[in-house]
Enzyme design. Structure first.
Site, mmCIF file in Angstrom:
data_model
loop_
_atom_site.group_PDB
_atom_site.id
_atom_site.type_symbol
_atom_site.label_atom_id
_atom_site.label_comp_id
_atom_site.label_asym_id
_atom_site.label_seq_id
_atom_site.Cartn_x
_atom_site.Cartn_y
_atom_site.Cartn_z
ATOM 1 N N GLY A 1 -3.901 -13.638 -9.188
ATOM 2 C CA GLY A 1 -3.913 -14.329 -7.888
ATOM 3 C C GLY A 1 -5.001 -15.377 -7.780
ATOM 4 N NE ARG B 1 -12.664 -20.030 -10.552
ATOM 5 C CZ ARG B 1 -13.492 -20.480 -11.446
ATOM 6 N NH1 ARG B 1 -14.690 -20.846 -11.092
ATOM 7 N NH2 ARG B 1 -13.140 -20.569 -12.693
ATOM 8 C CE LYS C 1 -10.581 -23.425 -10.868
ATOM 9 N NZ LYS C 1 -9.884 -23.857 -12.083
ATOM 10 C CG ASP D 1 -18.945 -15.910 -7.791
ATOM 11 O OD1 ASP D 1 -17.859 -16.391 -8.196
ATOM 12 O OD2 ASP D 1 -20.046 -16.253 -8.247
ATOM 13 N NE ARG E 1 -6.734 -26.095 -8.733
ATOM 14 C CZ ARG E 1 -6.468 -25.149 -9.636
ATOM 15 N NH1 ARG E 1 -6.772 -25.357 -10.915
ATOM 16 N NH2 ARG E 1 -5.884 -24.026 -9.295
ATOM 17 C CG ASP F 1 -3.102 -16.354 -15.348
ATOM 18 O OD1 ASP F 1 -2.861 -16.026 -16.520
ATOM 19 O OD2 ASP F 1 -4.241 -16.604 -14.936
HETATM 20 P P1 AMP Z 1 -8.455 -18.401 -15.243
HETATM 21 O O1 AMP Z 1 -8.110 -17.818 -16.580
HETATM 22 O O2 AMP Z 1 -9.740 -19.130 -15.173
HETATM 23 O O3 AMP Z 1 -7.339 -19.242 -14.721
HETATM 24 O O4 AMP Z 1 -8.655 -17.178 -14.210
HETATM 25 C C1 AMP Z 1 -7.984 -15.958 -14.294
HETATM 26 C C2 AMP Z 1 -8.096 -15.214 -13.004
HETATM 27 O O5 AMP Z 1 -9.456 -14.972 -12.661
HETATM 28 C C3 AMP Z 1 -7.481 -15.924 -11.791
HETATM 29 O O6 AMP Z 1 -6.922 -14.954 -10.973
HETATM 30 C C4 AMP Z 1 -8.689 -16.559 -11.147
HETATM 31 O O7 AMP Z 1 -8.499 -16.802 -9.792
HETATM 32 C C5 AMP Z 1 -9.746 -15.495 -11.375
HETATM 33 N N1 AMP Z 1 -11.114 -16.030 -11.365
HETATM 34 C C6 AMP Z 1 -11.709 -16.806 -12.300
HETATM 35 N N2 AMP Z 1 -12.966 -17.109 -11.918
HETATM 36 C C7 AMP Z 1 -13.175 -16.515 -10.725
HETATM 37 C C8 AMP Z 1 -14.273 -16.457 -9.810
HETATM 38 N N3 AMP Z 1 -15.423 -17.059 -10.054
HETATM 39 N N4 AMP Z 1 -14.094 -15.775 -8.665
HETATM 40 C C9 AMP Z 1 -12.938 -15.148 -8.391
HETATM 41 N N5 AMP Z 1 -11.876 -15.160 -9.202
HETATM 42 C C10 AMP Z 1 -11.987 -15.830 -10.360
HETATM 43 MG MG MG Z 2 -5.929 -19.576 -13.788
#
Ligand code: AMP
Ligand code: MG
Length: 536
Positions: A110, A113, A133, A145, A203, A285
């Protein structure tokens, strides 16, 4: 082109909430980490950043949205696009989705952030979703966070716009805003957490729906929600697939949709392979159903042509997301997507046939793209061998991909291979070639020159055509890092210089040679230049 009368005042912007009006939402409105079932989104209010300041914005994106560029420099713009101030019409939300990460089902992920502000109808009638974002936690933040650091936000902001100007389908970026607050990150997950400046990127995309948006409902057997999301997506973003007079898709429409998602994905990957872009985290995702490049994390640009390269240190061992593996991974992801939407179709065979079509379409499209990089206007039975041998030849000496193709365009059809070798030599990282490399490149260049002589195009016309598919300026890893280093010291000039030059990446720009150079030796091992982690 907009006339001045089309421009909207920021305070009068009408933000539409089509997504949340059409789809089931989470009834819980408190903001705490949880599993959210039977819902496509949760209502979330962004954090407030009273010390936020504008670092950069994209003029083209603002224009496209019909925003008055003067407004982009005003305090309200910074307040709205940092999440600090909401316009009356905004009803912010975060989306629920799941995904396969590094080949394994990861359950609910989901928008951890990301917070959507809603949709804006541009003067040309197109609807764009605006998404912040790094503006604070959401129910999907898991243990994190909800924030983003400046370095990763600069990278997302610049690369989104650079990709757009390269002609590559991508989510866009309107603004990059410093939050004025710090964020703690352990950049290499090695027990050295550090405070870093925080930032928020706004974005923009016609939709941020991902493969994982459908996978989550299949995994939970919430098929009624999945169908609603599919029908919504088709009605908004694939309207042309609906049969005249029918608003509800049937099986054939779902199949046509799947076929188009496959085609769009193939096109996107072919573009990445054309310019040397490595996404770095092609989890399901991070795959857009619109075939847009999405989620700029530990991505990188090939410097020396190396299909084995990945910028992502988190993936250093398996190299699942290496440059040369991207077409295969896109297919793997499409298989997961097909599995997820199977309940809409209930027949495996047509889905499998479409996946087969992806393979042939990709192979054909890739070869045509490589032909265009080499300046061929027609096709020849030996072209594939010539292309594959070029890739093998790159193994013989570190060769800068971007510079190689630019210099190749300077080679006239009737040239001896020694002169041709001299013409491309600025692309070699080590000018002292081994005998094997000299022989290998000379041999290949001789075959290339022979092939050019069969071409109808003239040298000058070919050069122009080649320079339209082979960019001169790409967001080299070390250039992004230099801009970040300066920006962290409060000087954002390098970000704006890159933004400006990357607007016309195929055209030579006077005084900008320093942005079209090979990676310097110091950047080979510097963090952020050749090695990145998922920490952002
Ligand atoms: P990504 O691989 O960076 O696209 O992120 C994978 C998942 O981790 C997604 O659900 C992002 O929303 C979540 N995510 C990554 N960084 C953060 C963050 N700093 N705070 C909250 N969720 C995060
Ligand atoms: Mg992602």
């Amino acid at each position: 082109m907009n006339t001045v009368f089309d421009l909207k005042k920021l305070e009068a912007l009408e933000i539409d909430s089509a997504f949340i009006n059409a789809l089931p939402g989470d009834p819980v409105t408190e903001n705490y980490t949880r599993q959210v079932s039977k819902a496509c989104y949760s209502h979330v209010t962004p954090d407030s950043f009273p010390n936020a300041s504008l670092i950069a914005y994209s003029r083209e994106m603002a224009e496209e949205l019909g925003l008055d560029p003067d407004d982009c420099e005003k305090p309200l713009f910074t307040q709205v696009f940092s999440g600090t101030e909401l316009l009356d019409s905004m009803r912010p939300y975060s989306c629920c989705y799941g995904g396969h990460q590094f080949g394994n089902w990861a359950g609910q992920l989901g928008d951890g952030r990301a917070i959507n502000l809603g949709e804006l109808r541009a003067p040309d009638g197109n609807a764009w979703t605006l998404q912040l974002k790094g503006a604070g936690p959401t129910p999907y933040s898991r243990s994190a966070d909800g924030l983003a650091v400046l370095r990763s936000s600069v990278r997302e902001f610049l690369c989104s716009e650079a990709m757009h100007h390269l002609g590559i389908p991508t989510t866009r970026a309107l603004s990059l805003i410093g939050t004025g607050e710090s964020v703690v990150r352990d950049m290499f997950y090695d027990g050295h957490p550090k405070k870093e400046p925080g930032a928020v990127v706004c974005r923009v995309a016609p939709s941020f729906i991902r493969f994982g948006s459908f996978e989550i409902f299949a995994a939970r057997k919430e098929l009624d929600v999945q169908k609603k999301l599919a029908d919504y997506t088709i009605s908004r973003n694939f309207r042309h697939l609906l049969k005249p007079g029918k608003s509800a898709p049937d099986k054939t429409v779902y199949l046509a949709w799947f076929r188009e998602v496959c085609q769009l994905s193939a096109t996107m990957i072919i573009h990445w392979m054309r310019v040397g872009f490595v996404h770095g985290v092609m989890n399901t995702d991070n795959m857009s159903v619109l075939g847009l490049t999405i989620d700029y994390g530990p991505y990188g640009w090939l410097e020396n042509y190396d299909p084995e390269w990945t910028p992502n240190t988190t993936d250093a061992e398996g190299r699942r997301y290496r440059f040369g593996n991207q077409p295969m991974i896109a297919l793997w992801n499409l298989v997961q997507f097909a599995n997820a939407i199977y309940p809409l179709v209930e027949e495996a065979e047509p889905l499998e046939e479409i996946l087969e079509e992806y393979k042939t379409a990709y192979e054909k499209g890739w070869l045509d793209m490589m032909r265009s990089k080499l300046g061929f206007t027609d096709s020849n039975a030996d072209d594939e061998a010539l292309v594959l041998d070029l890739i093998k030849t790159f193994n013989l000496a570190e060769t800068d991909m971007t510079l190689f193709f630019r210099h190749l365009a300077d080679i006239p059809a009737s040239i001896d291979s020694a002169t041709a070798l001299k013409t491309i030599s600025p692309a070699f990282y080590n000018p002292e070639l081994s005998d094997k490399a000299r022989d290998g490149f000379s041999l290949w260049l001789a075959r290339y020159s022979e092939r050019l002589q069969q071409e109808k195009s003239q040298d000058e016309a070919r050069k122009i055509a080649m320079n339209q598919v082979n960019p001169l300026y790409v967001l080299r890893n070390y250039l992004a890092q230099l801009a970040i280093d300066k920006s962290e010291q409060g000087d954002h000039s390098a970000i704006n210089e890159l933004l400006e030059v990357l607007r016309t990446p195929y055209d030579y720009q006077e005084g900008k040679d320093h942005l079209a150079e090979k990676r310097p030796e110091w950047a080979r091992t510097k963090a952020g230049c050749s090695m990145l982690s998922c920490s952002s």
